[in-house]
Design a protein around this motif. Structure first.
Motif, PDB file in Angstrom:
ATOM      1  N   VAL A   5       6.423  19.142   9.097  1.00 18.51           N
ATOM      2  CA  VAL A   5       6.275  17.856   8.747  1.00 18.51           C
ATOM      3  C   VAL A   5       6.047  17.303   9.959  1.00 18.51           C
ATOM      4  CG1 VAL A   5       6.539  15.652   7.661  1.00 18.51           C
ATOM      5  CG2 VAL A   5       7.210  17.664   6.508  1.00 18.51           C
ATOM      6  N   ASP A  95       2.053  19.398   7.318  1.00 19.26           N
ATOM      7  CA  ASP A  95       1.912  18.147   6.768  1.00 19.26           C
ATOM      8  C   ASP A  95       2.064  17.014   7.628  1.00 19.26           C
ATOM      9  OD1 ASP A  95       2.111  19.334   4.116  1.00 19.26           O
ATOM     10  OD2 ASP A  95       4.169  19.215   3.997  1.00 19.26           O
ATOM     11  N   VAL A 116       4.379  14.147  -0.103  1.00 13.09           N
ATOM     12  CA  VAL A 116       3.518  14.984   0.843  1.00 13.09           C
ATOM     13  C   VAL A 116       3.709  16.611   0.581  1.00 13.09           C
ATOM     14  CG1 VAL A 116       2.899  15.408   3.104  1.00 13.09           C
ATOM     15  CG2 VAL A 116       3.309  12.980   2.251  1.00 13.09           C
ATOM     16  N   LYS A 117       5.011  17.041   0.719  1.00 14.31           N
ATOM     17  CA  LYS A 117       5.152  18.478   0.532  1.00 14.31           C
ATOM     18  C   LYS A 117       4.978  18.948  -0.953  1.00 14.31           C
ATOM     19  CE  LYS A 117       8.822  19.764   3.741  1.00 14.31           C
ATOM     20  NZ  LYS A 117       7.912  21.071   4.242  1.00 14.31           N
ATOM     21  N   PRO A 167      -0.767  16.314   2.676  1.00 13.27           N
ATOM     22  CA  PRO A 167      -0.486  17.604   2.720  1.00 13.27           C
ATOM     23  C   PRO A 167      -1.327  18.458   3.672  1.00 13.27           C
ATOM     24  CG  PRO A 167      -1.340  17.063   0.649  1.00 13.27           C
ATOM     25  CD  PRO A 167      -1.358  15.693   1.330  1.00 13.27           C
ATOM     26  N   ALA A 168      -0.436  19.391   4.352  1.00 11.11           N
ATOM     27  CA  ALA A 168      -1.354  20.413   5.178  1.00 11.11           C
ATOM     28  C   ALA A 168      -2.563  21.078   4.466  1.00 11.11           C
ATOM     29  CB  ALA A 168      -0.528  21.322   5.807  1.00 11.11           C
TER      30      ALA A 168
END
Length: 293
Positions: A5, A95, A116-117, A167-168
């Protein structure tokens, strides 16, 4: 440190108050753990963050990037989206959570990070449908039009971008598309305002479930003048007392952030009367030093 993150801030240009705000925001974050977070500042003035070198990393913006990123419309806030894109491109497996300069961390960002994760987007708050005010220039000029497959309707909401968490898995695509949407909206608008905020809002809302962080983060965009005075006073005190960063963080334990308004509005009649009084009875009489001839 929270793995995968990146907590990100963006600052560029000559306005010192913006750098002071970011410095203060980072200090408020560090109160929840000195080495708990991967904090990155994207800036063209890395020298302003030397004191924080043990706690953050810096990505330097080049003059070429600052010159080209406003795009064909010379839209200033487009730089924010491009800077976030740069961060994501440099570390696509992480992220990213962006905080505006004029923010203060009331609590640890654990909830935001968790959301977000879990694959959600996070913004500061939902400002509501842009159609709610039928005289809103965005609504008047953009309603029922489609931008990169996204149609602006009565249900289209503006999310406040004082916080942007992505998020990524979706960050690169959302930012790339938001920049395209922003450019297309700029084609239609006489006044650009905060159209980058609308562009990232509508793009994220199509792609992701969205959450809001206004209970964890103070965003004092509506009362910067008072907050800036408080921050300047705090930093002067720290400088004169030769505080270490640890001392500065400890000093924040006595800072009651919720007692300071995040938004103030001056009544127009009050302003008009003061303006009239200032013209009739000037408050300041100036006298200057005259050196000997």
């Amino acid at each position: 440190m929270v793995n995968g993150v990146i907590i990100c801030y963006v600052a560029y240009g000559a306005r010192v108050d913006i750098y002071q705000q970011i410095y203060f925001s980072i200090l408020s974050l560090l109160t929840f753990g000195h080495h708990s977070y991967n904090i990155r500042v994207v800036t063209d003035r890395p020298e302003y963050f030397k004191r924080l070198a043990k706690y953050i990393s810096v990505t330097v913006l080049t003059e070429s990037e600052i010159t080209s990123w406003p795009g064909l419309h010379d839209y200033h806030f487009r730089i924010k989206l491009k800077a976030l894109e740069k961060v994501v491109d440099s570390d696509p497996n992480s992220d990213v959570i962006f905080f505006d300069s004029d923010t203060f961390h009331y609590s640890a960002p654990d909830t935001i990070i968790s959301q977000v994760k879990n694959g959600c987007a996070v913004f500061h708050c939902n400002e509501g449908p842009i159609s709610r005010n039928r005289y809103d220039p965005f609504w008047l000029q953009l309603k029922n039009k489609t931008f990169s497959g996204i149609t602006i309707s009565k249900q289209t909401c503006m999310f406040n971008s004082g916080v942007i968490g992505l998020p990524a898995s979706h960050a690169s695509d959302v930012l790339r598309k938001a920049i395209i949407v922003c450019d297309q909206m700029c084609d239609e608008l006489k006044e650009k305002g905060v159209v980058e905020q609308l562009a990232i809002s509508v793009t994220a809302a199509i792609e992701l479930e969205c959450h809001f962080a206004d209970k964890q983060v103070l965003h004092y965009w509506g009362n910067k003048e008072q907050w800036n005075r408080i921050i300047e006073s705090y930093m002067k005190d720290a400088f004169l007392k030769d505080y270490s960063i640890s001392d500065e963080i400890s000093a924040l334990a006595n800072f009651n952030s919720i007692e300071i308004p995040i938004y103030t509005r001056k009544q127009m009649n009050n302003q008009r009367l003061k303006s009239w009084a200032d013209r009739m009875f000037p408050r300041v009489k100036e006298k200057y030093f005259l050196p000997p001839r």
